[in-house]
Each structure stands twice: as C-alpha cells, then as structure tokens.
Design an enzyme around this catalytic site. Structure first.
Site, short mmCIF file in Angstrom:
data_model
loop_
_atom_site.label_atom_id
_atom_site.label_comp_id
_atom_site.label_asym_id
_atom_site.label_seq_id
_atom_site.Cartn_x
_atom_site.Cartn_y
_atom_site.Cartn_z
N TRP A 357 0.70 -1.37 -0.12
CA TRP A 357 0.05 0.02 0.10
C TRP A 357 1.00 1.16 0.10
O TRP A 357 0.44 2.02 -0.18
CB TRP A 357 -0.96 0.02 1.27
CG TRP A 357 -0.54 0.18 2.40
CD1 TRP A 357 0.50 -0.38 3.14
CD2 TRP A 357 -0.51 1.33 3.50
NE1 TRP A 357 0.96 0.08 4.57
CE2 TRP A 357 0.35 1.27 4.78
CE3 TRP A 357 -1.74 2.39 3.50
CZ2 TRP A 357 0.13 2.22 5.67
CZ3 TRP A 357 -1.38 3.27 4.39
CH2 TRP A 357 -0.79 3.25 5.44
N ASP A 358 2.19 0.95 0.29
CA ASP A 358 3.10 2.01 0.56
C ASP A 358 2.98 3.04 -0.83
O ASP A 358 3.24 4.10 -1.10
CB ASP A 358 4.48 1.80 0.54
CG ASP A 358 4.67 0.75 1.66
OD1 ASP A 358 3.60 0.19 1.91
OD2 ASP A 358 6.00 0.67 2.16
N GLU A 488 0.73 -1.73 13.21
CA GLU A 488 0.81 -3.25 13.19
C GLU A 488 1.11 -3.62 14.66
O GLU A 488 1.21 -4.74 14.97
CB GLU A 488 1.73 -3.80 12.18
CG GLU A 488 1.27 -3.51 10.58
CD GLU A 488 2.25 -3.94 9.66
OE1 GLU A 488 3.28 -4.04 10.04
OE2 GLU A 488 1.84 -4.01 8.48
N LYS A 601 3.17 1.89 16.48
CA LYS A 601 4.33 1.64 15.53
C LYS A 601 4.43 2.67 14.42
O LYS A 601 5.54 3.47 14.00
CB LYS A 601 4.12 0.35 14.91
CG LYS A 601 5.16 -0.03 13.64
CD LYS A 601 4.88 -1.33 12.81
CE LYS A 601 5.91 -1.71 11.88
NZ LYS A 601 5.40 -2.68 10.76
N GLN A 602 3.24 3.25 13.86
CA GLN A 602 3.18 4.13 12.84
C GLN A 602 1.91 4.99 12.77
O GLN A 602 0.70 4.28 13.41
CB GLN A 602 3.37 3.50 11.65
CG GLN A 602 2.30 2.83 10.81
CD GLN A 602 2.81 2.32 9.51
OE1 GLN A 602 3.34 1.30 9.30
NE2 GLN A 602 2.44 3.08 8.26
#
Ligand code: BGC
Length: 767
Positions: A357-358, A488, A601-602
């Site tokens: 998906w990046d 995640e 995480k993000q």
C-alpha cells in the site's frame, strides 16, 4: 542511531573502512536505474559479512510459502525479486595473493555516492599480507540513458614494489537469496560462452521461466596504454571469467573497464537475448566510457531539473532530501507499466521487492509531482489491471458480488502475504488505492481516467466495504470487526478508527464518482453497470445507511478519536518515559508485550487526519497530534513523515523539523537500526511530502494549488518544483518572502496564505 557518514550537499561520503558498517554501507551506497539495481558490494572479493544483491526489475520468484500453522486462504507463495547474476565481480590477485578487504590492512578508504551525477566511487590503499601496498580506485554506474547497461572502471597501482597483478572480471550466476524459504537455488544455467574480450551467461529462474542474460566486454590498459587480449579464460557451471595478467611496475596503474549488458525475457524474445546482449555491448564499446558516462550524467541532470529540493543553511537536511529523491528516482522511472516500487527498491531482500500500500499512500504524490502525471497514471493502471485478481482474492475470503480486496503484497495481482492478522485483516490498503484515484484526479484533473478505469475499481472496493461492516444490534451501529490498522503493533482489533473512516470515505467518494461519470459519459457508465451487474439504487442506498450509522470510537474526556475500541484500557505510558535501552521495542520486547502496550508503530489515527484534514478543525488536529505523537515509537519508516506534516500544519515547526530529520535521515543515520537490511525506499516519498506538503503547505483545493508555507528556524530558505497539469512551478520559501515561479505553461491562479495570485513568470510575495 549510527552516524558515520559525512554531511555533504550532493554526495554520501564514507571515510575510513569499518567492517561493522559494511552491510549498512552496501545498502546506503546502492545504485539503480529503474530497470535494475544493486547493493554496493565490492567488485573484488570480500570474505566478511556481506549481503550480495543485484536485482532486475520485474524478475521474481514465487518462493513456496513457509509458515508454522497453515490457515485456509494463505497464498501458495511469496513473490520475490531475486538476487541475480553477480556482474560487478572482478577478482584481483597480487603476486598470488587475493585482494580481500577482510584480510588485508586498509588505509585511506573513501567511498562516495555522487547523487548529482549518479555514480559510485571508491578508493583505498591496501597492504597485502606480503607487505605490498596497492592503491585501488573504482567507479561504476548503472546507465540512466541506456537502462540495460552497467559500466565499471577499476584500477590498481602497486605503491612500494613491482608486482604481478591479475584482474579477473567474471559473471557469476551461482547466487542465492538469504531469505529463500527452502534454501532453493532460484537460477539454472541456460547457456554461456566466451568472446575475445569477455563472455556471456544466460540463466533462467527455476519457476516462471524468466530468462536473464548478462554479457561483459572488457578493455584493459597498463599505464594508460591498452594491452593485448586475455591471458586466460574460464567457464564453470553458471560462471564465466577472463584473466588479464601483467607485471606492473611500482607506481604504474593497471586498469580495466568492464561494460556489462543485462537483458531479460521481459524485454526481449528468449532466443534473441544473446544477440541483444551483443548489440548493446557493441554500441557501448563504440561509444566508449566517457560518452556513456556523459549520457548518464545528462540523464540525471534532467531528473534533477524537475525534482530537486534545495535547503539553504542546513547541510544535513539538504543531504537527507537529496538522498531520498535520488533513491526514489533510481528505483522507479515510470517507463514500464508492469513495474512498481518495492519498499526496499533494489537495496535488500526484505519485503521481496513486491508492491505494498506504500505505493498509493506515499509514493504516488512524489512521482506525480516530479516525474509527471503520466507516471502517476501508470501506477494506477497497474492496480486496475489487477482488479480481476482482487475480486478473486475477496471471493476466496467469502465476499461476493464483485467485491475486491487488493493484496497486501503482490507482484502480479495475487496476494502473497502470509500472516493472517495482516493478509486478511490489514484491509485499509483498499482505502489507500481508492484514495490514490481521488488524489490523482484532484491533482491531474484527468476525469477520463475515472470513467475508463477508476470507477470500476472504486465500485469493487466499496462493495467490499459494504460487506465487511457488520450491523451491531447492541450498539445500533455498523462496526468493523477483526482488523489491523496501519499500526501493526495492534492486531485483530475491532473498530479501528482509521480503517472505518477510510472505508466510509470510499463509500462516499464512489457515490460521487458514479454521479460524475453518469453525467459526463453516460454510455461508458451504462457499460460498467451492465458488465458488473451494478444495482445503483440499492447498492448506493446501502452505502448511505452504513456511512450514516458507522461506529467510530471517540474519547470524550480527552477529545481524541480512539485508534480502536479498548485502546484506553491499556496502561498509558509515553514514549518519552521509555528507557532508551528498550528501543527499538521491536528488537527488545516480546511480541506479546508490544501488543499489550499502548505504543504505536506508525501513524494510524493521524494517518486518517492527514488524508481527510479538511474535515477537522485545528483544535481537533492538535489534540489528536499531541495524544498520538507522544505514544508513537515510529518503528515503521512510514510514520514520521505524516507526523511532520501535521506538526507543520498546527504550527509546531521545531517538532516538524525533528520529525523531518527522522524521515529524511532515517537510513543515513540508521534511526531504527536496520539499514543493513536495505533502504526504506517507499518512505522516502514521505520525506518529499514532509517538505512539499509539510513546510511548503501545498494542497489542492477546488482545482487550485494553495500554499501555506512555514520554515524551520535554522534554514535560510528551501525550494521545490512540481508539475501541476500543464505547468512547472517552482516555489521558494525564505523567512521574509515566498517566490513562486511559473517555469512552464500558461499563467496559473494559485493561493498563498488565502491570497489569490496569478502566477505569470515570477511572482514574489513578501510575508
Ligand atoms: C509497515 C507497513 C508497510 C511495510 C512495507 C511495514 O513495517 O508497517 O505499513 O506496508 O512495512 O513498507
């Protein structure tokens, strides 16, 4: 962090040889040209730890899946762009002793990646065990103007004695992948041969039958004068080499230029590969090293003209952004619609070089604005072509009626990821693909794309969301159960705010897109309706009901959107209170501990706020930023760029700056202690966003470019360029003024700080 590189505006420079950094440098000094790429392995033998990597875009291997516990729905294989023939190799023997930096004493080692001109240089003095000292200079490039060509110039000079030196250039197909699931050898030899000054090797992949041919031709000289042909040649399984030996007097230079052509069956008929190699090498030889290098440098100059970002007054920041732009530009050129952008590009094995998906969430804006809208369209077409497979993928999971779930990881449209909590649950990727269509159309104004390609993808994605929501009797709301958001460090949660938000947005945008296409191109719309059995009235009605009744968790007390239901049950600790020795937590803590912690995480909620910024007032953005930034460990490379953009938006410029450095220098300074595995290519596009959308404050509103710039206090100025429709616009921001230059195209209406402005050739705005 590991900061061993020198700060320089246009180059990456390593001085001194430290074997501990060898793998990191192999990643950092990687080269590529969109068609192929490689880690910065040494030409000569290196017997210490090294990850050899030479990759060819689009040539991959379906490595049989390996998991502990098989789950129905797992894919059969993981697609990997595999390590292929080592073509840079040149063994060097000095009086019967092989040159190997792991064995000899190394002095005056300097390695430079020249980003402006796109080549890698290395020089050092080595003291052999015999006591002979040799000076070595090596320079190589992967041609940007002839993408099948790589060229190396390698020279050696004995410094304190005469010596018999042998240079042995070779092509070696006996290569492996460190991450091979079953230690399989991926390549078998097809044919090989020697020529008067070189040789060739054609190999094919064990599965899928990709064939790749490598051919080399060498010119050797002593003290500047060409010397005769090879003294010896050798062939063994999957390997060809030539020996050039000479007695070399002290102080005289013995050098070789190795031209290599790489042709794959993606671009040539299999039975023509041998001819195509020869043809390409003939042209290379007739042009010669200097001309090839000049053409390559000119091609890089063309790239920089449109994509460079300048930062005055801060060399570390300048180097960081150029490194990111350089790596992105050598990973993907947009010339071949079969290709995409792997998270590590050509710099390592992790993530397999496949598409994530990046691409849509991070890379699209960079390529769209700097490499042109056609390139962005190409990236969207890639997914359009995978639509049928995405529908099959969803069917396998039990969805019906043409619902599509695009894969988490793919090479050819088939899912190849195999961790259930991601493969089946990290479904927000569907949202990023829909958002990319919206983003492209809002930017390029290409509504024809929507009618001919985009709408089918949007409807299939919306059908998926409509089935993925569940109506909860107890809540009286639509809920989304069992998902994993971008963060995640939480798996299998209910009502992830980001996923549900982007899903509802998809339902809304698809509805708008339907009405637009119906109005502008009714016959195309009718074709779509018929071919996918679309029931406009009932399907849209369902979407509306879901959107109006979705459950989005919210914390009234703190006035923040909750990442997922139950997030506040976790012990609330802040990142600032974590012991530095405990970081990165993904290398120090058990997975169980990570899952139970509140650490993120993000960007997750903030990712949603970034995408749909216009829906939130500034107070809401501030509250959520403060809450989530203090809990985010940024252990995904994709995280700090989004936080940097939002920090700039809410006026926290110092914080935006330190988050900018974290994204721009993530690999150069190895923030997450993993650069030895390869570079974070896709997040580099996020670095670009953090300057253009963060400090530049660029947005598109109602078909118009708007800028709300800010500038970190240590910078004198910064500038960037973007292609917007027919225009090439340059924006320069300093503390007292903003200059906008219309370098190409008709006059353009823009807004700066809400002030309308018509940009002719050069407009200067004083703040
Ligand atoms: C991130 C994903 C990303 C992948 C590849 C993971 O660490 O969490 O969001 O798609 O890396 O970059």
């Amino acid at each position: 962090m590991n900061q061993y590189l020198k700060h320089d505006e246009w180059s990456i420079v390593e001085e001194g040889f430290n074997p501990k950094n060898a793998r990191a440098s192999e990643s950092l000094f990687s080269l590529g040209n969109g068609s192929m790429g490689q880690r910065a392995n040494f030409e000569e033998k290196y017997s210490d730890s090294s990850l050899q990597g030479s990759y060819i875009a689009g040539v991959y291997y379906p490595d049989k899946t390996r998991v502990g516990w098989w789950k129905n729905g797992y894919p059969e294989y993981f697609a990997k762009v595999i390590n292929s023939t080592n073509w840079i190799g040149i063994n060097v023997v000095v009086d019967n002793e092989q040159l190997d930096l792991a064995v000899c004493k190394v002095d005056s080692f300097v390695r430079v990646l020249n980003m402006k001109e796109g080549y890698l240089e290395r020089s050092f003095v080595a003291e052999m065990q015999s006591g002979i000292k040799v000076k070595v200079c090596a320079k190589r490039f992967l041609s940007m103007s002839s993408p099948e060509l790589g060229v190396i110039q390698y020279s050696i000079t004995p410094l304190n004695s005469n010596a018999k030196i042998t240079l042995q250039p070779y092509l070696d197909g006996n290569v492996i992948n460190e991450d091979s699931n079953y230690n399989e050898k991926f390549w078998v030899e097809v044919s090989k041969g020697l020529t008067s000054n070189g040789g060739y090797l054609i190999t094919k992949t064990n599965k899928l039958d990709f064939e790749v041919g490598h051919g080399m031709v060498c010119n050797v000289s002593l003290d500047g004068k060409s010397i005769a042909n090879v003294t010896n040649q050798d062939q063994s399984s999957n390997h060809v080499s030539c020996n050039y030996s000479s007695d070399v007097s002290s102080g005289k230079e013995f050098s070789i230029t190795k031209y290599v052509a790489v042709i794959s069956s993606l671009n040539s008929e299999k039975d023509n590969i041998r001819n195509a190699i020869q043809h390409s090498l003939d042209i290379a030889l007739s042009k010669g090293y200097s001309t090839l290098l000049k053409e390559h440098i000119d091609a890089w100059a063309d790239i920089w003209v449109h994509s460079d970002i300048t930062v005055e007054g801060d060399v570390a920041a300048q180097q960081g952004i150029r490194f990111n732009i350089f790596q992105l530009s050598q990973t993907y050129t947009g010339k071949d619609e079969r290709l995409n952008i792997g998270p590590k590009g050509f710099t390592g094995e992790k993530y397999g070089g496949s598409t994530y998906w990046d691409t849509e969430a991070y890379c699209l804006p960079f390529y769209m604005c700097t490499h042109g809208q056609k390139v962005a369209r190409q990236l969207l077409i890639y997914r359009y072509k995978h639509l049928e497979k995405a529908i099959i993928n969803a069917q396998k999971l039990g969805f019906t009626n043409g619902a599509a779930l695009f894969p988490m990881v793919t090479m050819n449209g088939e899912e190849c990821h195999n961790e259930w909590e991601i493969t089946f649950e990290e479904i927000h990727r569907n949202g990023a693909i829909a958002f990319a269509i919206f983003n492209y159309i809002r930017y390029a104004g290409d509504t024809e794309y929507l009618a001919n390609f985009g709408l089918e993808v949007l409807i299939a994605i919306s059908r998926f969301w409509a089935q993925r929501f569940t109506y909860s009797e107890s809540k009286g709301k639509y809920v989304m159960l069992g998902v994993t958001g971008p963060n995640e460090y939480e798996n299998n949660v209910n009502n992830n705010w980001y996923t549900s938000t982007i899903a509802c947005w998809c339902l809304e945008y698809t509805e708008q897109a339907i009405y637009l296409v119906k109005k502008n191109d009714p016959s195309r719309y009718n074709n779509i309706v018929e071919s996918i059995y679309f029931n406009e009235t009932s399907e849209i009605a369902t979407w509306k009901v879901i959107r109006a009744n979705v459950y989005l968790p919210y914390d009234e007390k703190r006035k923040v959107f909750l990442q997922q239901e139950g997030y506040m049950d976790k012990e609330q600790i802040l990142v600032k209170d974590l012991e530095p020795s405990q970081r990165p937590i993904n290398q120090k803590w058990s997975w169980d501990r990570i899952l139970r912690s509140c650490f993120i995480k993000q960007a997750d909620v903030l990712q949603g706020i970034y995408l749909f910024e216009d829906r939130f007032d500034i107070e809401t953005i501030k509250n959520n930023f403060e809450f989530y930034e203090s809990r985010t460990v940024h252990e995904s490379s994709l995280s700090p760029c989004v936080h940097s953009i939002l920090a700039a938006k809410i006026g926290k410029i110092d914080q935006a700056y330190s988050l900018y450095l974290r994204t721009a220098r993530l690999d150069l300074d190895d923030y997450n202690k993993e650069v030895h595995e390869g570079l974070h290519i896709t997040s580099m596009a996020g670095t670009w966003m953090s300057i253009v959308e963060g400090f530049g404050g660029m947005r598109i509103q109602n078909d118009m470019l708007i800028f709300n710039p800010s500038i970190p206090k240590g910078w004198k100025s910064f500038s960037f360029k973007i292609w917007f429709r027919e225009n090439l616009i340059k924006v320069k921001v300093a503390h007292e003024e903003i200059i906008i230059i219309n370098e190409q195209g008709p006059s353009l209406d823009v807004k700066v700080w809400d002030k309308p402005l018509c940009v002719n050739s050069s407009s200067l705005i004083k703040i």
